[in-house]
Design a protein around this motif. Sequence first.
Motif, PDB file in Angstrom:
ATOM      1  N   ILE A   1       0.894  -1.164   0.000  1.00  0.00           N
ATOM      2  CA  ILE A   1       0.000   0.000   0.000  1.00  0.00           C
ATOM      3  C   ILE A   1       0.929   1.209   0.000  1.00  0.00           C
ATOM      4  O   ILE A   1       1.619   1.484   0.989  1.00  0.00           O
ATOM      5  N   GLU A   2       0.994   1.885  -1.145  1.00  0.00           N
ATOM      6  CA  GLU A   2       1.970   2.980  -1.254  1.00  0.00           C
ATOM      7  C   GLU A   2       1.484   4.082  -2.182  1.00  0.00           C
ATOM      8  O   GLU A   2       2.280   4.801  -2.774  1.00  0.00           O
ATOM      9  N   SER A   3       0.173   4.187  -2.301  1.00  0.00           N
ATOM     10  CA  SER A   3      -0.393   5.304  -3.077  1.00  0.00           C
ATOM     11  C   SER A   3      -1.680   5.726  -2.400  1.00  0.00           C
ATOM     12  O   SER A   3      -2.279   4.962  -1.629  1.00  0.00           O
ATOM     13  N   ALA A   4      -2.106   6.948  -2.716  1.00  0.00           N
ATOM     14  CA  ALA A   4      -3.372   7.430  -2.154  1.00  0.00           C
ATOM     15  C   ALA A   4      -4.506   6.510  -2.614  1.00  0.00           C
ATOM     16  O   ALA A   4      -5.403   6.166  -1.836  1.00  0.00           O
ATOM     17  N   LEU A   5      -4.438   6.070  -3.893  1.00  0.00           N
ATOM     18  CA  LEU A   5      -5.498   5.201  -4.415  1.00  0.00           C
ATOM     19  C   LEU A   5      -5.528   3.868  -3.657  1.00  0.00           C
ATOM     20  O   LEU A   5      -6.593   3.370  -3.281  1.00  0.00           O
ATOM     21  N   GLY A   6      -4.350   3.302  -3.434  1.00  0.00           N
ATOM     22  CA  GLY A   6      -4.269   2.034  -2.698  1.00  0.00           C
ATOM     23  C   GLY A   6      -4.832   2.168  -1.294  1.00  0.00           C
ATOM     24  O   GLY A   6      -5.537   1.281  -0.793  1.00  0.00           O
ATOM     25  N   MET A   7      -4.507   3.286  -0.635  1.00  0.00           N
ATOM     26  CA  MET A   7      -5.006   3.482   0.723  1.00  0.00           C
ATOM     27  C   MET A   7      -6.529   3.678   0.702  1.00  0.00           C
ATOM     28  O   MET A   7      -7.241   3.168   1.571  1.00  0.00           O
ATOM     29  N   ALA A   8      -7.018   4.393  -0.310  1.00  0.00           N
ATOM     30  CA  ALA A   8      -8.466   4.630  -0.396  1.00  0.00           C
ATOM     31  C   ALA A   8      -9.223   3.320  -0.613  1.00  0.00           C
ATOM     32  O   ALA A   8     -10.365   3.171  -0.180  1.00  0.00           O
ATOM     33  N   ASN A   9      -8.584   2.354  -1.290  1.00  0.00           N
ATOM     34  CA  ASN A   9      -9.258   1.079  -1.610  1.00  0.00           C
ATOM     35  C   ASN A   9      -8.736  -0.081  -0.771  1.00  0.00           C
ATOM     36  O   ASN A   9      -8.873  -1.241  -1.151  1.00  0.00           O
ATOM     37  N   ILE A  10      -8.178   0.216   0.376  1.00  0.00           N
ATOM     38  CA  ILE A  10      -7.406  -0.811   1.097  1.00  0.00           C
ATOM     39  C   ILE A  10      -8.249  -2.028   1.511  1.00  0.00           C
ATOM     40  O   ILE A  10      -7.777  -3.163   1.446  1.00  0.00           O
ATOM     41  N   ASP A  11      -9.493  -1.825   1.898  1.00  0.00           N
ATOM     42  CA  ASP A  11     -10.296  -2.974   2.331  1.00  0.00           C
ATOM     43  C   ASP A  11     -10.608  -3.905   1.155  1.00  0.00           C
ATOM     44  O   ASP A  11     -10.530  -5.126   1.281  1.00  0.00           O
ATOM     45  N   ALA A  12     -10.966  -3.287   0.014  1.00  0.00           N
ATOM     46  CA  ALA A  12     -11.275  -4.104  -1.162  1.00  0.00           C
ATOM     47  C   ALA A  12     -10.019  -4.848  -1.633  1.00  0.00           C
ATOM     48  O   ALA A  12     -10.090  -6.012  -2.054  1.00  0.00           O
ATOM     49  N   ILE A  13      -8.864  -4.195  -1.531  1.00  0.00           N
ATOM     50  CA  ILE A  13      -7.597  -4.846  -1.919  1.00  0.00           C
ATOM     51  C   ILE A  13      -7.325  -6.034  -0.999  1.00  0.00           C
ATOM     52  O   ILE A  13      -6.976  -7.130  -1.441  1.00  0.00           O
ATOM     53  N   ALA A  14      -7.528  -5.810   0.302  1.00  0.00           N
ATOM     54  CA  ALA A  14      -7.253  -6.887   1.272  1.00  0.00           C
ATOM     55  C   ALA A  14      -8.149  -8.100   1.026  1.00  0.00           C
ATOM     56  O   ALA A  14      -7.753  -9.234   1.278  1.00  0.00           O
ATOM     57  N   ALA A  15      -9.358  -7.853   0.510  1.00  0.00           N
ATOM     58  CA  ALA A  15     -10.322  -8.944   0.311  1.00  0.00           C
ATOM     59  C   ALA A  15     -10.275  -9.511  -1.108  1.00  0.00           C
ATOM     60  O   ALA A  15     -11.047 -10.413  -1.438  1.00  0.00           O
ATOM     61  N   ALA A  16      -9.360  -9.011  -1.950  1.00  0.00           N
ATOM     62  CA  ALA A  16      -9.457  -9.274  -3.392  1.00  0.00           C
ATOM     63  C   ALA A  16      -9.115 -10.701  -3.828  1.00  0.00           C
ATOM     64  O   ALA A  16      -9.532 -11.129  -4.897  1.00  0.00           O
ATOM     65  N   SER A  17      -8.339 -11.434  -3.038  1.00  0.00           N
ATOM     66  CA  SER A  17      -7.946 -12.781  -3.497  1.00  0.00           C
ATOM     67  C   SER A  17      -7.715 -13.700  -2.303  1.00  0.00           C
ATOM     68  O   SER A  17      -7.226 -13.259  -1.259  1.00  0.00           O
ATOM     69  N   LYS A  18      -8.013 -14.970  -2.509  1.00  0.00           N
ATOM     70  CA  LYS A  18      -7.728 -15.955  -1.461  1.00  0.00           C
ATOM     71  C   LYS A  18      -6.221 -16.198  -1.326  1.00  0.00           C
ATOM     72  O   LYS A  18      -5.760 -16.806  -0.377  1.00  0.00           O
TER      73      LYS A  18
END
Length: 324
Positions: free
Chosen positions: A140-157
Motif C-alpha cells: 500500500i503505497e499510493s493514495a489510491l491504494g489506501m483509499a481502496n485498502i479494504d477491497a484490496i485486502a479482500a481481493a484474493s484468497k
Amino acid sequence: MSFTVFEQAPARLNRSELAVPGSSARFLEKAAQSNADIVFLDLEDAVAPDEKPKARKNIIEALNDLDWSRKTVSVRINGLDTPFMYRDVVEVLEGAPDKLDLIMIPKVGTAADVYMVDCLVSQIEAATGAKKRIGLEMIIESALGMANIDAIAAASKRNESLHFGVADYAASTKAATVGIGGPNPNYGVLTDTLEDGSRAYHWGDMWHYAIARMVVAARAHGLRPVDGPFGDIKDGEGYSAQARRAMVLGCEGKWAIHPSQIDLANTIFSPSENEVAKARAILDAMEQAKAEGRGAVTLDGKLIDLASIKQAEVLVNKAAQITG
Ligand code: GLV
Ligand code: MG
C-alpha cells in the motif's frame, strides 16, 4: 465474534523482510544465507529499466540454484502500469517452478490489480502443474491504494500480507518530506505556554494514520500487516524506534533494506521472555478465575478479563511460532 469470519493467511514468520535487488547475483547469494524470515527479490524500483531482463535471469538462477529452504522467498514484480509486469510473472514462475512462496505487488491501487495478478498466476500454475500455491503480498503505497485498502485486502484468497511503502506513499500523497520513513521535524505540536513560561515542541509520527489504517484492514481480512522501509541505514536506533511503534500498533514485522536491519527487526518483533512470562501468568490467573466461576480478576493490582486472555494468547502463540 461476527458471523463474518475471514480465513487467516498461512502462519509464516514475517518479523524481518529483506529487500534484495535482482540485478546483483552476489547480493542474492548473501540474502539466501541471511537471518531474514522473508526475502523479497526485487525486480521493481531497485532495478533500472535496462537491467530488468538480466535481473529476471539472476532471480531464476538464484531460485533454482541456492538453498532457500530456511526462509520464505518472494519476488517483487513491477507495477501493472509498466511494460514489465507480465514478463516478470511468466518468466519467473515458468523458469523456477515450485520455488517461490510469494509474489509482491507494488503500488497496488484497486482490487482489480490483485485480480489481474491472481489470474495470471493461476493460469501459469495450471499450465505448469505447480504444486506450491503462490501467495500475494500487496504494498500500500499510493493514495489510491489506501483509499481502496479494504477491497484490496479482500481481493484474493491468495492474499497474505499488506505492506506500508512509505516512500512512494509520501510521493503519491505529496507529503512535504524526502526521507524514506522516519520522523519529520515539521510534524509536531507546540504546546501553549507552560507554568514556567516556556513552550514545548513535541514531534509526532506522521505515518501513524497510514500504519494504523493498514493494520486494521490487514487484520480484518486475516492478513499480516508489515511496516516498510527505513532509509537511514546507519541509524539503527532510529530504525528500532520505528519498528517498535509499528509492533505496538499490531504489525508483524518490518522491511530490512540493509542486512544490518535484519537482526534488529527479528529481536523487536519477537516477544521477550518477560512479556511471555507475563502473558502466561495472565492465562494461569484466568484459568483459576474460570474454575471459580469468575469472568474477571486482578493480577498484580490490574484488572484482567476475558479479553486479556486473547491478548495474552497473541504473545504466547507468537513465541511458540518463533521457537517452532
Ligand atoms: C517501498 O516500496 C516504498 O516505496 O517505500
Ligand atoms: Mg515503493
